[in-house]
Design a protein around this motif. Structure first.
Motif, PDB file in Angstrom:
ATOM      1  N   PHE A  75       0.818  -1.206   0.000  1.00 56.43           N
ATOM      2  CA  PHE A  75       0.000   0.000   0.000  1.00 56.43           C
ATOM      3  C   PHE A  75       0.855   1.260   0.000  1.00 56.43           C
ATOM      4  CE2 PHE A  75      -2.401  -3.353   2.065  1.00 56.43           C
ATOM      5  CZ  PHE A  75      -3.657  -3.238   1.505  1.00 56.43           C
ATOM      6  N   ARG A  93       6.763  -8.419   3.987  1.00 60.32           N
ATOM      7  CA  ARG A  93       5.606  -9.032   4.627  1.00 60.32           C
ATOM      8  C   ARG A  93       4.725  -9.715   3.588  1.00 60.32           C
ATOM      9  NH1 ARG A  93       1.342  -5.365   7.913  1.00 60.32           N
ATOM     10  NH2 ARG A  93       0.975  -4.545   5.823  1.00 60.32           N
ATOM     11  N   ASN A 141       0.964   0.560   5.892  1.00 63.66           N
ATOM     12  CA  ASN A 141       0.032  -0.209   6.716  1.00 63.66           C
ATOM     13  C   ASN A 141       0.688  -1.346   7.472  1.00 63.66           C
ATOM     14  OD1 ASN A 141      -1.887   1.482   5.732  1.00 63.66           O
ATOM     15  ND2 ASN A 141      -2.861   0.011   4.381  1.00 63.66           N
ATOM     16  N   LEU A 142       1.883  -1.099   7.989  1.00 66.67           N
ATOM     17  CA  LEU A 142       2.475  -2.095   8.889  1.00 66.67           C
ATOM     18  C   LEU A 142       1.689  -2.079  10.194  1.00 66.67           C
ATOM     19  CD1 LEU A 142       6.280  -1.457   8.326  1.00 66.67           C
ATOM     20  CD2 LEU A 142       4.862  -3.279   7.386  1.00 66.67           C
ATOM     21  N   PHE A 143       1.743  -3.204  10.918  1.00 66.17           N
ATOM     22  CA  PHE A 143       1.037  -3.276  12.199  1.00 66.17           C
ATOM     23  C   PHE A 143       1.929  -2.643  13.270  1.00 66.17           C
ATOM     24  CE2 PHE A 143      -0.375  -7.345  10.003  1.00 66.17           C
ATOM     25  CZ  PHE A 143      -1.444  -6.716   9.392  1.00 66.17           C
ATOM     26  N   PRO A 144       1.543  -1.477  13.787  1.00 70.46           N
ATOM     27  CA  PRO A 144       2.464  -0.712  14.636  1.00 70.46           C
ATOM     28  C   PRO A 144       2.718  -1.345  16.003  1.00 70.46           C
ATOM     29  CG  PRO A 144       0.321   0.344  14.549  1.00 70.46           C
ATOM     30  CD  PRO A 144       0.278  -0.782  13.564  1.00 70.46           C
ATOM     31  N   HIS A 145       1.826  -2.260  16.425  1.00 68.74           N
ATOM     32  CA  HIS A 145       1.988  -2.842  17.755  1.00 68.74           C
ATOM     33  C   HIS A 145       2.863  -4.087  17.721  1.00 68.74           C
ATOM     34  CE1 HIS A 145      -1.246  -4.894  15.760  1.00 68.74           C
ATOM     35  NE2 HIS A 145      -1.292  -5.829  16.685  1.00 68.74           N
ATOM     36  N   THR A 161       7.581   2.097  13.865  1.00 65.40           N
ATOM     37  CA  THR A 161       7.757   3.542  14.033  1.00 65.40           C
ATOM     38  C   THR A 161       9.228   3.927  14.157  1.00 65.40           C
ATOM     39  OG1 THR A 161       7.293   3.138  16.361  1.00 65.40           O
ATOM     40  CG2 THR A 161       5.536   4.132  15.040  1.00 65.40           C
TER      41      THR A 161
END
Lengths: 261, 261
Positions: free
Chosen positions: B104, B170, B108-112, B156
């Motif tokens: 994207f 990913r 849209n990586l998963f920040p957590h 981040t």
């Protein structure tokens, strides 16, 4: 008058007012009577250790039950409210609006008395248990709205990325959306927890066996039996002993979670 | 299945020529409310082919890409991915999606989750790979995008270019048959674009089937087997990059290229 001079003047007035109020309170209070009535060491000593081992312990237990129950039920309601199935949305909305609109005391009272009659069922924990169900019902209505807001605050791209990777809607919710949502709502959820700690004092309306007494009921009984207000002061201090470390802990957690934002 | 008469891959000798197209879109329409974004698109990507989709913003190119794995629900038309009609409600969309990697614009990586967890999550939940195997595949793909040392970092902590390379890794970790890129460099600082394009070129050299929505004309010219120009919800012109970019036939293509080149 120069701007800075005026600012200093205003600040000076504020200090003077503050000192005047403090002096008035200190001088006008009758410390000779307050001390034995509110801070009576003999009465205080007579409360221990029961006020900690029974009352404070029960407050903590009731809080945990109501909070965990409220979060689980609140999560279910939040998911229902976001569901594509219309009747689910209606049901959740109706539930939330109803129980947010009623006084918690009334709901607890209602569940404690009506539930055993209506369902011919005695919940575990007797009337206190029934009252706790009422407390869970009330808190879940508030928590549901908090969780829903949290889920909606997670960027849409997160759902898209997860679904694009082939994750099912359920796994997307569990592994991607909810962990981020709960991080976002940590502050308002802490707020709910502190409110629940204080709302456990409403359970008295259900009527309590001696061993079930929590801080407020225990202190009220102490007030009656000793004709002294010291038990109330001790109970108040114990509430703070419970709430303050908790809010500190959550603030710490929040700082820790910022790392993963 | 409608046979495809002309493909660029035959000319460049890339990929198997006899196989069914990786992506075949027929008569695709998509409207948002009253706004028709796609007005009858016919489009295909062959196995091993790199197709770059260009066009002004609002031309519908991103919507076309998002329809290919049904992130957007087509209003009408058919989309066939590797012989599977994904507009059929009986199709297991999650299974098809594991074969289509998407990158994207906003990463849209998963920040957590850590970088490694970002890469293993869907492998484990959607592909049911074991922990060890998933981690192995993840590390292999991180190495491929040149970010092995960032496995334990959080998104981040990375630059935009690094985040986008992680996003590519990913998608690759699911061993997709094709990769879709939705303006992958548009959100990046100019000096970070090169690294991401380099990774994409490497993928193209390895024979990956790719659909790239992009504003990078240099990339389209150098790497694309075919360039598709879209404007106003239709495919205006397509062909090998030298023709479409070097000698455009349509006025709209000429106008667009005169602005961006």
């Amino acid at each position: 008058m120069k701007r800075s001079t005026r600012r200093h003047l205003v600040q000076g007035v504020l200090y003077v007012v503050f000192i005047a109020v403090v002096l008035f309170v200190v001088l006008s209070a009758d410390w000779g009577r307050i001390q034995p009535y509110f801070f009576n060491l003999d009465v205080a000593a007579s409360l221990f250790p029961e006020i900690v081992l029974t009352a404070a312990k029960n407050t903590v237990i009731y809080t945990l039950i109501a909070f965990v129950g409220g979060v689980l039920l609140g999560l279910l309601l939040a998911l229902m409210k976001l569901s594509p199935v219309l009747p689910y949305r209606w049901l959740a909305t109706g539930y939330i609006e109803l129980f947010r609109g009623l006084p918690a005391l009334l709901v607890i009272f209602g569940f404690a008395y009506a539930l055993p009659i209506a369902l011919s069922w005695q919940p575990p924990g007797g009337s206190t248990g029934a009252g706790l169900i009422g407390l869970i019902i009330v808190s879940s209505a508030y928590i549901a709205e908090t969780i829903r807001a949290g889920i909606e605050a997670v960027p849409k791209g997160q759902m898209e990325a997860a679904r694009s990777l082939g994750l099912t809607p359920l796994w997307t919710m569990i592994t991607v959306i909810l962990p981020q949502a709960f991080r976002i709502i940590t502050p308002p959820l802490t707020n709910e927890l502190v409110i629940i700690i204080k709302d456990t004092s409403l359970l008295f309306i259900a009527g309590m066996a001696l061993g079930d007494r929590e801080l407020t009921v225990f202190a009220r009984d102490g007030l009656t039996s000793t004709a002294n207000a010291t038990p109330l002061v001790i109970a108040a201090l114990l509430y703070l002993v419970i709430t303050l470390p908790l809010t500190q802990l959550v603030a710490k957690l929040e700082r820790h979670n910022k790392r993963g934002r | 299945m409608i046979p495809v008469s002309h493909t660029a891959s035959e000319e460049t000798g890339r990929g198997p020529t006899a196989a069914a197209p990786a992506i075949e879109v027929r008569e695709l329409c998509k409207t948002f409310g009253t706004n028709a974004v796609l007005k009858g698109i016919d489009f295909h990507v062959d196995q091993g082919e790199v197709v770059c989709v260009i066009g002004p913003s609002g031309s519908g190119k991103s919507t076309l890409l998002r329809c290919v794995n049904r992130l957007e629900e087509p209003t009408s038309g058919t989309i066939v991915v590797e012989g599977i009609d994904i507009t059929d409600s009986e199709t297991d969309l999650d299974a098809v999606r594991t074969r289509i990697g998407i990158v994207f614009q906003q990463f849209n990586l998963f920040p957590h989750l850590t970088v490694l967890q970002n890469l293993t999550l869907a492998q484990r939940r959607a592909k049911k790979r074991g922990k060890r195997e998933a981690a192995e595949v993840a590390r292999k793909n991180l190495e491929k995008v040149g970010l092995s040392e960032k496995a334990d970092a959080f998104p981040t902590q990375l630059s935009g270019g690094q985040q986008q390379r992680v996003a590519i890794a990913r998608a690759l970790s699911m061993d997709p048959d094709m990769m879709l890129f939705d303006e992958p460099t548009s959100a990046l600082d100019p000096e970070l674009v090169g690294d991401v394009l380099e990774v994409m070129k490497q993928l193209a050299r390895e024979g990956m089937t790719m659909m790239v929505v992009t504003h990078e004309m240099g990339f389209a010219r150098e790497v694309g087997d075919r360039v598709v120009f879209m404007d106003g919800g239709v495919v205006v012109e397509q062909g090998v990059p030298e023709d479409v970019l070097g000698n455009p036939q349509h006025e709209r293509t000429q106008l667009f290229l005169s602005k961006v080149l």
